[in-house]
Design an enzyme around this catalytic site. Structure first.
Site, PDB file in Angstrom:
ATOM      1  N   SER A 279       0.555  -1.405  -0.018  1.00 32.02           N
ATOM      2  CA  SER A 279      -0.156   0.135  -0.213  1.00 32.02           C
ATOM      3  C   SER A 279       1.076   1.140  -0.310  1.00 32.02           C
ATOM      4  O   SER A 279       1.917   1.733   0.612  1.00 32.02           O
ATOM      5  CB  SER A 279      -1.074   0.023   1.091  1.00 32.02           C
ATOM      6  OG  SER A 279      -1.572   1.398   1.419  1.00 32.02           O
TER       7      SER A 279
ATOM      8  N   TYR B 276      -1.708  -0.605  10.505  1.00 35.07           N
ATOM      9  CA  TYR B 276      -2.165  -0.670   9.545  1.00 35.07           C
ATOM     10  C   TYR B 276      -0.958  -1.125   8.769  1.00 35.07           C
ATOM     11  O   TYR B 276       0.195  -1.670   7.697  1.00 35.07           O
ATOM     12  CB  TYR B 276      -2.739  -0.006   8.767  1.00 35.07           C
ATOM     13  CG  TYR B 276      -3.628  -0.934   7.211  1.00 35.07           C
ATOM     14  CD1 TYR B 276      -3.201  -1.426   6.882  1.00 35.07           C
ATOM     15  CD2 TYR B 276      -3.022   0.169   6.216  1.00 35.07           C
ATOM     16  CE1 TYR B 276      -4.096  -1.854   5.775  1.00 35.07           C
ATOM     17  CE2 TYR B 276      -3.533   0.335   5.069  1.00 35.07           C
ATOM     18  CZ  TYR B 276      -3.462  -1.533   4.783  1.00 35.07           C
ATOM     19  OH  TYR B 276      -3.980  -1.496   3.226  1.00 35.07           O
TER      20      TYR B 276
ATOM     21  N   LYS C 144       2.135  -3.704   6.918  1.00 30.94           N
ATOM     22  CA  LYS C 144       2.510  -3.393   5.736  1.00 30.94           C
ATOM     23  C   LYS C 144       3.898  -3.357   5.547  1.00 30.94           C
ATOM     24  O   LYS C 144       4.703  -4.405   4.677  1.00 30.94           O
ATOM     25  CB  LYS C 144       1.472  -2.740   4.919  1.00 30.94           C
ATOM     26  CG  LYS C 144      -0.100  -3.446   4.722  1.00 30.94           C
ATOM     27  CD  LYS C 144      -0.148  -3.728   3.860  1.00 30.94           C
ATOM     28  CE  LYS C 144      -1.720  -4.383   3.721  1.00 30.94           C
ATOM     29  NZ  LYS C 144      -1.748  -5.807   3.074  1.00 30.94           N
TER      30      LYS C 144
HETATM   31  P1  NAD Z   1     -11.080  -6.034   1.280  1.00 31.82           P
HETATM   32  O1  NAD Z   1     -11.606  -5.956   2.863  1.00 31.82           O
HETATM   33  O2  NAD Z   1     -12.524  -6.160   0.546  1.00 31.82           O
HETATM   34  O3  NAD Z   1     -11.188  -7.528   0.797  1.00 31.82           O
HETATM   35  C1  NAD Z   1      -9.975  -8.928   2.427  1.00 31.82           C
HETATM   36  C2  NAD Z   1     -10.406  -9.976   1.709  1.00 31.82           C
HETATM   37  O4  NAD Z   1      -9.539 -11.038   2.494  1.00 31.82           O
HETATM   38  C3  NAD Z   1     -12.043 -10.282   2.427  1.00 31.82           C
HETATM   39  O5  NAD Z   1     -12.803 -10.825   0.868  1.00 31.82           O
HETATM   40  C4  NAD Z   1     -11.371 -10.645   3.592  1.00 31.82           C
HETATM   41  O6  NAD Z   1     -13.353 -11.535   4.280  1.00 31.82           O
HETATM   42  C5  NAD Z   1     -10.388 -11.783   3.544  1.00 31.82           C
HETATM   43  N1  NAD Z   1      -9.823 -11.814   4.220  1.00 31.82           N
HETATM   44  C6  NAD Z   1      -9.538 -10.701   5.978  1.00 31.82           C
HETATM   45  N2  NAD Z   1      -8.954 -11.310   6.464  1.00 31.82           N
HETATM   46  C7  NAD Z   1      -9.027 -12.887   6.361  1.00 31.82           C
HETATM   47  C8  NAD Z   1      -8.226 -14.250   6.893  1.00 31.82           C
HETATM   48  N3  NAD Z   1      -7.515 -14.036   8.547  1.00 31.82           N
HETATM   49  N4  NAD Z   1      -8.096 -15.404   6.523  1.00 31.82           N
HETATM   50  C9  NAD Z   1      -8.810 -15.557   4.550  1.00 31.82           C
HETATM   51  N5  NAD Z   1      -9.139 -14.103   4.480  1.00 31.82           N
HETATM   52  C10 NAD Z   1      -9.133 -13.173   5.156  1.00 31.82           C
HETATM   53  O7  NAD Z   1     -10.135  -5.565   0.919  1.00 31.82           O
HETATM   54  P2  NAD Z   1      -9.674  -5.145  -0.474  1.00 31.82           P
HETATM   55  O8  NAD Z   1      -9.982  -3.745  -0.514  1.00 31.82           O
HETATM   56  O9  NAD Z   1     -10.075  -5.456  -1.591  1.00 31.82           O
HETATM   57  O10 NAD Z   1      -7.438  -5.344  -0.304  1.00 31.82           O
HETATM   58  C11 NAD Z   1      -7.007  -6.169  -0.121  1.00 31.82           C
HETATM   59  C12 NAD Z   1      -5.876  -5.992   0.298  1.00 31.82           C
HETATM   60  O11 NAD Z   1      -5.111  -4.509  -0.694  1.00 31.82           O
HETATM   61  C13 NAD Z   1      -5.738  -5.936   1.594  1.00 31.82           C
HETATM   62  O12 NAD Z   1      -4.488  -6.700   1.666  1.00 31.82           O
HETATM   63  C14 NAD Z   1      -5.310  -4.586   1.146  1.00 31.82           C
HETATM   64  O13 NAD Z   1      -4.196  -3.987   2.774  1.00 31.82           O
HETATM   65  C15 NAD Z   1      -4.891  -4.281   0.079  1.00 31.82           C
HETATM   66  N6  NAD Z   1      -4.740  -2.671  -0.259  1.00 31.82           N
HETATM   67  C16 NAD Z   1      -6.474  -2.536  -0.263  1.00 31.82           C
HETATM   68  C17 NAD Z   1      -6.707  -0.545  -0.466  1.00 31.82           C
HETATM   69  C18 NAD Z   1      -7.731  -0.161  -0.930  1.00 31.82           C
HETATM   70  O14 NAD Z   1      -8.102   1.116  -0.491  1.00 31.82           O
HETATM   71  N7  NAD Z   1      -8.532  -1.255  -1.066  1.00 31.82           N
HETATM   72  C19 NAD Z   1      -5.541   0.216  -0.782  1.00 31.82           C
HETATM   73  C20 NAD Z   1      -4.110  -0.384  -0.919  1.00 31.82           C
HETATM   74  C21 NAD Z   1      -3.797  -2.163  -0.346  1.00 31.82           C
END
Ligand code: NAD
Ligand code: UDP
Length: 355
Positions: free
Chosen positions: A133, A157, A161
């Site tokens: 991120s 958070y 990361k």
């Molecule tokens: P999201 O919450 O929609 O998706 C994450 C998924 O992981 C969900 O389906 C959740 O149920 C699953 N999950 C959580 N804990 C778990 C566990 N212990 N075991 C198995 N599954 C688990 O989030 P997203 O927006 O799709 O983000 C995906 C990744 O990208 C994350 O790692 C997030 O930190 C990173 N990210 C997201 C953003 C953003 O703005 N959306 C920005 C930078 C980085």
């Protein structure tokens, strides 16, 4: 065809990436515990991917922190096609919650990643795309931000990361053969243009884009704009929004690059390189939706930076692709999703209306 394990594949970015990979002909195992998603996203993306896709998607309900669940997920690959690569989305991502519950964030984000990497090592699978991120850059000194900018996260958070990025450094230095891409996302928004899959945050959204869409659809009264006195053109905060379909295609490109080149550790920004202010997003969303987006200017949010925009040059060069969709398309597709699914995937939401 490659067999790919996608952790967190039912979530916002995971579901769009799974669709792109199914359309590219790959075979997928999704490991998700549905802590922040609904199985409905997987059902819908299969609808979009067409009739032959169902046979290429296996869902393994489970937790990345549990070794048996990981073993089950690896074992769920089609016979004769062991998992060749992992895309690791699973994790927790709410900055405010991470300040309240740091142990939870270190447990899932770092502990879960460690357990996943151990399982990959045991399975002889050494190709990984990791969701990192732009939050790692903290308060950037230089905008646009290159990948060489200092890593200075300012919340748990971001710390979790950064710790996974460090772990991946250490792992790739310890053993030849790892092919790893650390993708630092800027602000992923929008939805598949069909409006069938999209972002479904639980409770009151923390992020600008889902909040604005919920105001437009009438689910929230008005947006609070955090700060009108930033040193930006209109005084509101500037971010680099990237359409989730561009992001999903970036994952496919990263995977193709890793699998076709020598083992390496790649670290890339995924952003558009274009900054947009909060007020620009409000105006673009109102125009795309035809609905008013009332807002009020309030104090700055603690920990926010004035501006965060990617230098996307390295990703363009290494992946051979650039983002194609602008703010108007992000709003158009975000609205297609929000207007057709005013309550997201419709899961019961105990937090709704809470503090
Ligand atoms: P999201 O919450 O929609 O998706 C994450 C998924 O992981 C969900 O389906 C959740 O149920 C699953 N999950 C959580 N804990 C778990 C566990 N212990 N075991 C198995 N599954 C688990 O989030 P997203 O927006 O799709 O983000 C995906 C990744 O990208 C994350 O790692 C997030 O930190 C990173 N990210 C997201 C953003 C953003 O703005 N959306 C920005 C930078 C980085
Ligand atoms: N923002 C806002 N009101 C909100 C949510 C966000 O004004 O209800 C602003 C925030 O201050 C920042 C921009 O919108 O300038 C993007 O915030 P978001 O939380 O979506 O992303 P991040 O700050 O993590 O990049």
């Amino acid at each position: 065809m490659t067999s790919i394990l996608i952790t967190g594949g039912a979530g916002f970015i995971g579901s769009h990436t799974a669709l792109v990979l199914l359309e590219a002909g790959h075979s997928l195992v999704v490991l998700d515990n549905f802590a922040n998603s609904s199985p409905e996203s997987l059902r819908r993306l299969l609808e979009l991917a067409g009739p032959d896709a169902e046979a290429r998607l296996t869902v393994a309900t489970g937790d990345i922190r549990i070794r048996d669940d990981l073993e089950r997920a690896f074992a769920a690959a089609p016979a004769g096609q062991p998992i060749e690569a992992v895309i690791h989305f699973a994790g927790l991502k709410a900055v405010g919650e991470s300040v309240q519950h740091p142990l939870r964030y270190w447990d899932v984000n770092l502990g879960g990643s460690r357990q996943l990497l151990a399982a990959m090592q045991a399975q002889g699978c050494r190709t990984l795309v990791f969701s990192s991120s732009a939050t790692l850059y903290g308060m950037p000194e230089q905008v646009p931000i290159p990948e060489t900018a200092p890593i200075r996260p300012i919340n748990p958070y971001g710390h979790s990361k950064a710790a996974v990025e460090q772990l991946l450094d250490d792992l790739s230095a310890s053993e030849a053969g790892w092919r790893i891409a650390r993708l630092r996302y800027f602000n992923p928004v929008g939805a598949h243009p069909s409006g069938r899959i999209g972002e479904d945050p639980r409770g009151i959204p923390n992020n600008l884009f889902p909040f604005v869409s919920q105001v437009a659809v009438g689910r929230r009264e008005r947006l609070q704009v955090f700060g009108g006195d930033w040193p930006t053109a209109d005084g509101s905060g500037v971010r680099d929004y990237i359409h989730v379909m561009d992001l999903a295609e970036g994952h496919r490109a990263a995977l193709d690059t890793l699998l076709s080149e020598e083992p390496q550790l790649l670290t890339l920004n995924l952003g558009s390189g274009q900054g947009h202010s909060v007020l620009e997003v409000v105006a673009a969303f109102a125009s795309a939706s035809g609905c008013p987006v009332p807002y009020e200017l309030v104090a700055r949010r603690p920990g926010d930076a004035a501006s965060s925009v990617a230098d996307p040059a390295l990703a363009a060069q290494r992946l051979g692709c650039r983002t194609r969709r602008g703010l108007a398309e992000m709003c158009r597709d975000g609205w297609a999703w929000q207007s057709a699914n005013p309550n997201g995937y419709g899961t019961a939401n105990p937090l709704e209306g809470g503090g």
